[in-house]
Design a protein around this motif. Structure first.
Motif, PDB file in Angstrom:
ATOM      1  N   LEU A  55      -3.394   6.537  -9.698  1.00 39.12           N
ATOM      2  CA  LEU A  55      -4.237   5.339  -9.759  1.00 39.12           C
ATOM      3  C   LEU A  55      -3.877   4.406 -10.975  1.00 39.12           C
ATOM      4  N   ASN A  56      -3.554   3.267 -10.554  1.00 43.00           N
ATOM      5  CA  ASN A  56      -2.913   2.388 -11.515  1.00 43.00           C
ATOM      6  C   ASN A  56      -3.750   1.128 -11.787  1.00 43.00           C
ATOM      7  N   ARG A  57      -4.034   0.592 -12.840  1.00 48.45           N
ATOM      8  CA  ARG A  57      -4.626  -0.450 -13.334  1.00 48.45           C
ATOM      9  C   ARG A  57      -3.708  -1.712 -13.051  1.00 48.45           C
ATOM     10  N   VAL A  58      -4.309  -2.808 -12.256  1.00 44.72           N
ATOM     11  CA  VAL A  58      -3.473  -3.927 -12.116  1.00 44.72           C
ATOM     12  C   VAL A  58      -4.021  -5.046 -12.820  1.00 44.72           C
ATOM     13  N   GLY A  59      -5.269  -5.146 -13.389  1.00 42.40           N
ATOM     14  CA  GLY A  59      -5.739  -6.244 -13.961  1.00 42.40           C
ATOM     15  C   GLY A  59      -7.335  -6.374 -14.168  1.00 42.40           C
ATOM     16  N   ARG A  60      -7.765  -7.619 -14.316  1.00 39.98           N
ATOM     17  CA  ARG A  60      -9.468  -7.909 -14.157  1.00 39.98           C
ATOM     18  C   ARG A  60      -9.441  -9.151 -13.552  1.00 39.98           C
ATOM     19  N   SER A  61     -10.548  -9.206 -12.820  1.00 41.40           N
ATOM     20  CA  SER A  61     -10.629 -10.829 -11.967  1.00 41.40           C
ATOM     21  C   SER A  61     -12.282 -10.731 -11.926  1.00 41.40           C
ATOM     22  N   ARG A  62     -12.765 -11.823 -11.301  1.00 38.60           N
ATOM     23  CA  ARG A  62     -13.957 -12.298 -11.093  1.00 38.60           C
ATOM     24  C   ARG A  62     -14.236 -12.442 -10.001  1.00 38.60           C
ATOM     25  N   ARG A  63     -14.961 -12.006  -8.890  1.00 40.29           N
ATOM     26  CA  ARG A  63     -15.412 -12.232  -7.675  1.00 40.29           C
ATOM     27  C   ARG A  63     -16.851 -11.862  -7.488  1.00 40.29           C
ATOM     28  N   ASN A  64     -17.673 -12.819  -7.636  1.00 42.75           N
ATOM     29  CA  ASN A  64     -19.242 -12.335  -7.369  1.00 42.75           C
ATOM     30  C   ASN A  64     -19.348 -11.468  -8.590  1.00 42.75           C
ATOM     31  N   GLY A  65     -18.791 -11.626  -9.618  1.00 42.15           N
ATOM     32  CA  GLY A  65     -19.056 -10.892 -10.989  1.00 42.15           C
ATOM     33  C   GLY A  65     -17.757 -10.133 -11.474  1.00 42.15           C
ATOM     34  N   PRO A  66     -17.735  -9.714 -12.612  1.00 43.58           N
ATOM     35  CA  PRO A  66     -16.464  -9.119 -13.021  1.00 43.58           C
ATOM     36  C   PRO A  66     -15.926  -7.867 -12.496  1.00 43.58           C
ATOM     37  N   LEU A  67     -14.637  -7.714 -12.315  1.00 47.49           N
ATOM     38  CA  LEU A  67     -14.162  -6.441 -11.439  1.00 47.49           C
ATOM     39  C   LEU A  67     -12.965  -6.059 -11.951  1.00 47.49           C
ATOM     40  N   LEU A  68     -12.627  -4.723 -12.028  1.00 46.73           N
ATOM     41  CA  LEU A  68     -11.620  -4.269 -12.391  1.00 46.73           C
ATOM     42  C   LEU A  68     -10.588  -3.863 -11.360  1.00 46.73           C
ATOM     43  N   ASP A  69      -9.488  -4.476 -11.360  1.00 44.61           N
ATOM     44  CA  ASP A  69      -8.615  -4.364 -10.145  1.00 44.61           C
ATOM     45  C   ASP A  69      -7.704  -3.134 -10.316  1.00 44.61           C
ATOM     46  N   LEU A  70      -7.820  -2.110  -9.304  1.00 45.82           N
ATOM     47  CA  LEU A  70      -6.767  -0.955  -9.449  1.00 45.82           C
ATOM     48  C   LEU A  70      -5.965  -1.060  -8.243  1.00 45.82           C
ATOM     49  N   GLU A  71      -5.079  -0.106  -8.130  1.00 42.70           N
ATOM     50  CA  GLU A  71      -4.320   0.181  -7.100  1.00 42.70           C
ATOM     51  C   GLU A  71      -4.275   1.869  -6.771  1.00 42.70           C
ATOM     52  N   LEU A  72      -4.919   2.148  -5.844  1.00 45.61           N
ATOM     53  CA  LEU A  72      -4.731   3.613  -5.565  1.00 45.61           C
ATOM     54  C   LEU A  72      -3.444   4.091  -4.945  1.00 45.61           C
ATOM     55  N   LYS A  73      -2.539   4.942  -5.095  1.00 47.24           N
ATOM     56  CA  LYS A  73      -1.413   5.302  -4.299  1.00 47.24           C
ATOM     57  C   LYS A  73      -1.831   6.662  -3.733  1.00 47.24           C
ATOM     58  N   VAL A  74      -1.737   6.728  -2.438  1.00 49.44           N
ATOM     59  CA  VAL A  74      -1.979   7.590  -1.435  1.00 49.44           C
ATOM     60  C   VAL A  74      -0.623   8.182  -0.652  1.00 49.44           C
ATOM     61  N   ALA A  75      -0.550   9.464  -0.505  1.00 54.40           N
ATOM     62  CA  ALA A  75       0.358   9.923   0.228  1.00 54.40           C
ATOM     63  C   ALA A  75      -0.111  10.482   1.822  1.00 54.40           C
ATOM     64  N   VAL A  76       0.839   9.998   2.745  1.00 54.38           N
ATOM     65  CA  VAL A  76       0.615  10.462   4.012  1.00 54.38           C
ATOM     66  C   VAL A  76       1.590  11.239   4.650  1.00 54.38           C
ATOM     67  N   GLU A  77       1.371  12.434   4.843  1.00 51.60           N
ATOM     68  CA  GLU A  77       2.239  13.421   5.410  1.00 51.60           C
ATOM     69  C   GLU A  77       2.019  13.934   7.078  1.00 51.60           C
ATOM     70  N   ALA A  78       2.567  13.964   7.863  1.00 57.03           N
ATOM     71  CA  ALA A  78       2.599  14.504   8.989  1.00 57.03           C
ATOM     72  C   ALA A  78       3.574  15.616   9.099  1.00 57.03           C
ATOM     73  N   ARG A  79       2.825  16.813   9.900  1.00 59.27           N
ATOM     74  CA  ARG A  79       3.641  18.006  10.196  1.00 59.27           C
ATOM     75  C   ARG A  79       3.479  18.402  11.448  1.00 59.27           C
ATOM     76  N   GLY A  80       4.343  19.374  11.999  1.00 60.52           N
ATOM     77  CA  GLY A  80       4.117  19.868  13.309  1.00 60.52           C
ATOM     78  C   GLY A  80       4.893  18.917  14.321  1.00 60.52           C
ATOM     79  N   ARG A  81       4.696  19.322  15.783  1.00 62.13           N
ATOM     80  CA  ARG A  81       5.359  19.015  16.845  1.00 62.13           C
ATOM     81  C   ARG A  81       5.163  17.130  16.918  1.00 62.13           C
ATOM     82  N   ASP A  82       6.086  16.567  17.247  1.00 62.88           N
ATOM     83  CA  ASP A  82       6.013  15.128  17.366  1.00 62.88           C
ATOM     84  C   ASP A  82       5.625  14.480  16.206  1.00 62.88           C
ATOM     85  N   CYS A  83       6.030  15.006  15.057  1.00 58.91           N
ATOM     86  CA  CYS A  83       5.694  14.283  13.822  1.00 58.91           C
ATOM     87  C   CYS A  83       6.403  12.874  13.688  1.00 58.91           C
TER      88      CYS A  83
END
Length: 226
Positions: A55-83
């Motif tokens: 989880l990384n911090r990108v910055g701050r912005s204001r859209r209908n109030g103050p927001l902390l802009d973050l970036e969630l990094k997610v791993a997607v992994e397929a296993r098994g037949r026809d992966c």
């Protein structure tokens, strides 16, 4: 944050169906086989595992109030037949939604891919997250307060030499961001920056660093190393 992850899981589940999509919690091992409640037509050893890795911090912005802009990094992994087929469906589903972006070659931190994809075929995807928060109230302001807000955006571009040939493995960072990226084998890059049309970049090629500027009125932007 949980809502953003749930939305991604729904997208991946629709794309991978009938292969089950499993969210791995912290410390919970990936299941060796598909859950028992998986549809009968799904291969018994096929499963897609999703886990949050950073989880990384990108910055701050204001859209209908103050927001902390973050970036969630997610791993997607397929296993098994026809992966391979499953992975193709997952990648296409992510690419069709502009709020997500797949981590490209050259953008991984050292050892990040091997630590995130543990036994199958997979990729890492960035998920934007906006976290609302309350700003502390300060003393009365006697003078008008002029505030500026910055909205982060992703800039696609290419670094080329005087012969318009892409320059690989160059470090590029917009002055409006603290995150540097590395250009790929064809010189293409994707960098986080502010919404300003004129962007200033720090570019390093084979140990030599220069300050360069480019207009982003039309994308992708081209930075010429001369």
């Amino acid at each position: 944050m949980q809502a953003s992850l749930t939305e991604l899981l729904g997208l991946l589940s629709d794309a991978a169906s009938p292969v089950p999509v499993h969210l791995e919690d912290d410390g919970e091992p990936s299941p060796p086989d598909a859950p028992a409640e998986a549809p009968a037509e799904a291969p018994r050893d096929a499963v897609v595992t999703v886990r949050a890795v950073a989880l990384n911090r990108v910055g701050r912005s204001r859209r209908n109030g103050p927001l902390l802009d973050l970036e969630l990094k997610v791993a997607v992994e397929a296993r098994g037949r026809d992966c391979l087929t499953t992975m193709e469906q997952l990648l296409l589903a992510v690419e069709r939604h502009s709020q997500y972006s797949v981590v490209s070659t050259g953008e991984f931190e050292p050892g990040e891919y091997s630590a995130s994809i543990r036994g199958g075929l997979g990729f890492l995807v960035r998920v934007p997250v906006s976290l609302a928060f309350e700003e502390p109230s300060g003393p009365p302001v006697l003078e008008p307060l002029i505030a500026q807000t910055t909205v982060a955006r992703r800039i696609h571009g290419r670094l080329v030499d005087i012969h318009n040939k892409g320059i690989p493995n160059a470090y590029i960072r917009a002055h409006s961001s603290a995150i540097a990226v590395v250009s790929d084998a064809t010189g293409h890059f994707e960098v986080l920056a502010s919404a300003d049309e004129l962007q200033h970049f720090a570019v390093a090629v084979r140990g030599t660093e220069r300050e360069m500027s480019a207009s982003t009125s039309s994308l992708p932007v081209t930075i010429r190393w001369e």
